[in-house]
Design an enzyme around this catalytic site. Structure first.
Site, short mmCIF file in Angstrom:
data_model
loop_
_atom_site.label_atom_id
_atom_site.label_comp_id
_atom_site.label_asym_id
_atom_site.label_seq_id
_atom_site.Cartn_x
_atom_site.Cartn_y
_atom_site.Cartn_z
N HIS A 160 0.86 -1.18 0.00
CA HIS A 160 0.00 0.00 0.00
C HIS A 160 0.89 1.23 0.00
O HIS A 160 1.94 1.24 0.63
CB HIS A 160 -0.87 0.00 1.27
CG HIS A 160 -2.03 0.93 1.18
ND1 HIS A 160 -3.27 0.54 0.75
CD2 HIS A 160 -2.13 2.25 1.47
CE1 HIS A 160 -4.10 1.57 0.78
NE2 HIS A 160 -3.43 2.62 1.22
N ASP A 208 -13.24 2.98 7.70
CA ASP A 208 -12.33 3.73 6.82
C ASP A 208 -13.04 4.19 5.56
O ASP A 208 -12.77 5.27 5.05
CB ASP A 208 -11.10 2.89 6.43
CG ASP A 208 -10.11 3.73 5.64
OD1 ASP A 208 -9.62 4.73 6.18
OD2 ASP A 208 -9.86 3.42 4.46
N ARG A 227 -12.67 12.63 4.95
CA ARG A 227 -11.39 13.34 5.07
C ARG A 227 -11.00 14.01 3.76
O ARG A 227 -10.44 15.10 3.74
CB ARG A 227 -10.29 12.35 5.49
CG ARG A 227 -10.39 11.93 6.94
CD ARG A 227 -9.47 10.74 7.22
NE ARG A 227 -8.10 11.02 6.90
CZ ARG A 227 -7.24 10.09 6.44
NH1 ARG A 227 -7.62 8.84 6.27
NH2 ARG A 227 -6.00 10.41 6.16
N SER A 236 -5.80 4.40 8.98
CA SER A 236 -6.50 4.08 7.73
C SER A 236 -5.78 2.95 6.99
O SER A 236 -6.40 1.95 6.59
CB SER A 236 -6.56 5.34 6.86
OG SER A 236 -6.85 5.05 5.52
N LYS A 243 -6.70 -1.37 7.14
CA LYS A 243 -7.10 -2.01 5.87
C LYS A 243 -6.16 -3.15 5.51
O LYS A 243 -6.61 -4.20 5.05
CB LYS A 243 -7.06 -0.99 4.73
CG LYS A 243 -8.29 -0.11 4.68
CD LYS A 243 -8.29 0.75 3.45
CE LYS A 243 -7.13 1.71 3.40
NZ LYS A 243 -7.41 3.06 3.02
N1 URA Z 1 -3.99 6.08 1.84
C1 URA Z 1 -4.90 5.53 2.65
O1 URA Z 1 -5.35 4.41 2.44
N2 URA Z 1 -5.30 6.24 3.70
C2 URA Z 1 -4.83 7.46 3.98
O2 URA Z 1 -5.24 8.02 4.95
C3 URA Z 1 -3.88 8.03 3.11
C4 URA Z 1 -3.45 7.31 2.04
#
Ligand code: URA
Length: 421
Positions: free
Chosen positions: A82, A161, A168, A183, A187
């Site tokens: 990620h 999220d 956000r 976040s 995930k």
């Molecule tokens: N990527 C994400 O999944 N969450 C964030 O808060 C910022 C970047």
């Protein structure tokens, strides 16, 4: 317990208890807390921060706000990566087929664009008919069969999220360390992979502006992962300039395909080979990083990863002929060049301005409900260290919009040029 008291407590810069954090997450997901109250708390968190214990509690509360994937039925090494978000960051589109072609398994849930940064799911949806939503059974069986699937985060996985991320994005509360950490880590843990690599970006176009802040975020994510029983590996990478040359959804898919054909820009190619090598090494398929890197390179340049990309696109309903015919992507109505008015050497191309310009051209969302123009974006013809002359094309923009003045100004201001003599 009530949300107003919790907002006021954070506004006074006091640490929230685990129970208060859980109350916020549970009730926001259930719809008992309104968006405007959640925004207010997010802003207080952005301004006053959270300590490490609060961040672990927030991540845990988000993780258990929905299902946690069990991928134990998939044989082999399951990896996931990620990025904290950048401009032109198409790493997953190259890396995922590459790792699958190397024999690893990647079962990935990705996000949409956030702020000036793009998202993998939006990019994949620029491929005609590509499905970013599969049933859990189809997702698992595709990974078992071809080693790769990338889908949008499902409503059941970290629903907290899903709601908070969209909120956000439109309330100026993206760039907060505890919010980014919770976040991403929630995930990644919920999606079930055992080997997790996080690409933490720093620089002008990233949420973390300095390398020091990126390192701090990386350490926080490793810490939170450890507290929640996961080993997280981290790469810290530069986002002072966009990654590669293309910014915008279909333009980024095209550049990824070129990279899988072996014609990619150096920065993107290197980052993908590096992360792939880390996965191969971490999964013990190779006992040294160097051997793993050489193998990843061999797979990339033999075009096996390109074949895997085609298989992946077809399996998810997409038209894999796009690989050989880029005219199958939606075409923008207009294109225009940004021309240099100076001679000199480019010092840098500010990623943030380029990301913002791409949004204005239609490549990103300014409100939750905006529809993205898949063909909109920018192709950089010149980047840092390039010599330029008056009249050279610095970048080409693609859009369906007629009024591009603001985007043009942003792109011109993104080019920092040291004049000769
Ligand atoms: N990527 C994400 O999944 N969450 C964030 O808060 C910022 C970047």
């Amino acid at each position: 317990m009530n949300i107003i008291a919790i907002i006021e407590k954070k506004a006074k810069n006091k640490a929230l208890s685990r129970k208060e954090i859980e109350y916020f997450i549970t009730n926001y997901v259930n719809g008992n807390i309104a968006d405007y109250q959640a925004s207010s708390l997010l802003m207080a968190i952005k301004l006053n921060g959270m300590n490490k214990r609060e961040t672990v509690d927030l991540t845990r509360a988000m993780l258990y706000s929905g299902d946690v994937n069990d991928l134990s039925c998939i044989k082999g090494h399951i990896v996931d990566k990620h990025s904290t978000g950048g401009v032109g960051d198409k790493t997953t589109l190259v890396l995922a087929p590459l790792v699958a072609a190397c024999g690893l398994k990647i079962a990935k849930m990705s996000g949409r664009g956030l702020g000036h940064t793009g998202g993998t799911i939006d990019k994949l949806e620029s491929i005609p008919n590509f499905k970013t939503s599969l049933s859990h059974e189809d997702f698992i069986s595709q990974v078992q069969k071809i080693g790769i699937s990338v889908i949008g985060q499902t409503a059941e996985l970290v629903p907290a999220d899903k709601k908070l991320y969209a909120l956000r994005d439109v309330t100026g509360t993206v760039d907060s360390m505890p919010l980014i950490c919770s976040s991403i880590v929630s995930k990644k843990i919920a999606s079930g992979a055992k080997i997790i690599e996080l690409d933490v970006k720093y620089g002008d176009g990233a949420f973390m502006k300095s390398k020091k802040a990126a390192k701090e975020l990386a350490d926080l994510m490793i810490y939170v992962g450890h507290k929640l029983n996961r080993t997280i590996k981290v790469v810290i990478s530069n986002m002072n300039e966009p990654l590669g040359n293309n910014i915008g959804n279909s333009l980024e898919v095209i550049e990824s395909i070129e990279t899988l054909k072996g014609n990619g820009p150096k920065d993107l190619t290197e980052l993908c080979l590096h992360i792939c090598a880390e996965f191969l090494h971490e999964s013990k398929m190779y006992d040294s990083y160097q051997k793993a890197y050489e193998y990843a390179k061999e797979v990339l340049y033999s075009k096996k990863a390109l074949e895997k990309f085609k298989e992946f696109v077809s399996c998810q309903g997409g038209n894999a002929n796009v690989v050989d015919d880029y005219s199958l992507f939606k075409q923008a109505k207009y294109s225009f060049d940004i021309i240099s008015t100076k001679d000199g050497i480019i010092k840098k191309v500010k990623a943030l301005s380029i990301g913002q310009a791409s949004m204005l051209l239609g490549g990103g969302r300014q409100t939750k409900d905006d529809v993205i123009d898949m063909s909109a974006g920018i192709v950089l013809k010149k980047k840092a260290h390039d010599k330029i002359h008056v009249g050279d094309v610095l970048a080409t923009c693609y859009t369906d919009k007629k009024d591009i003045l603001e985007a043009k100004k942003l792109i011109e201001s993104a080019y920092v040029i040291a004049q000769n003599g």
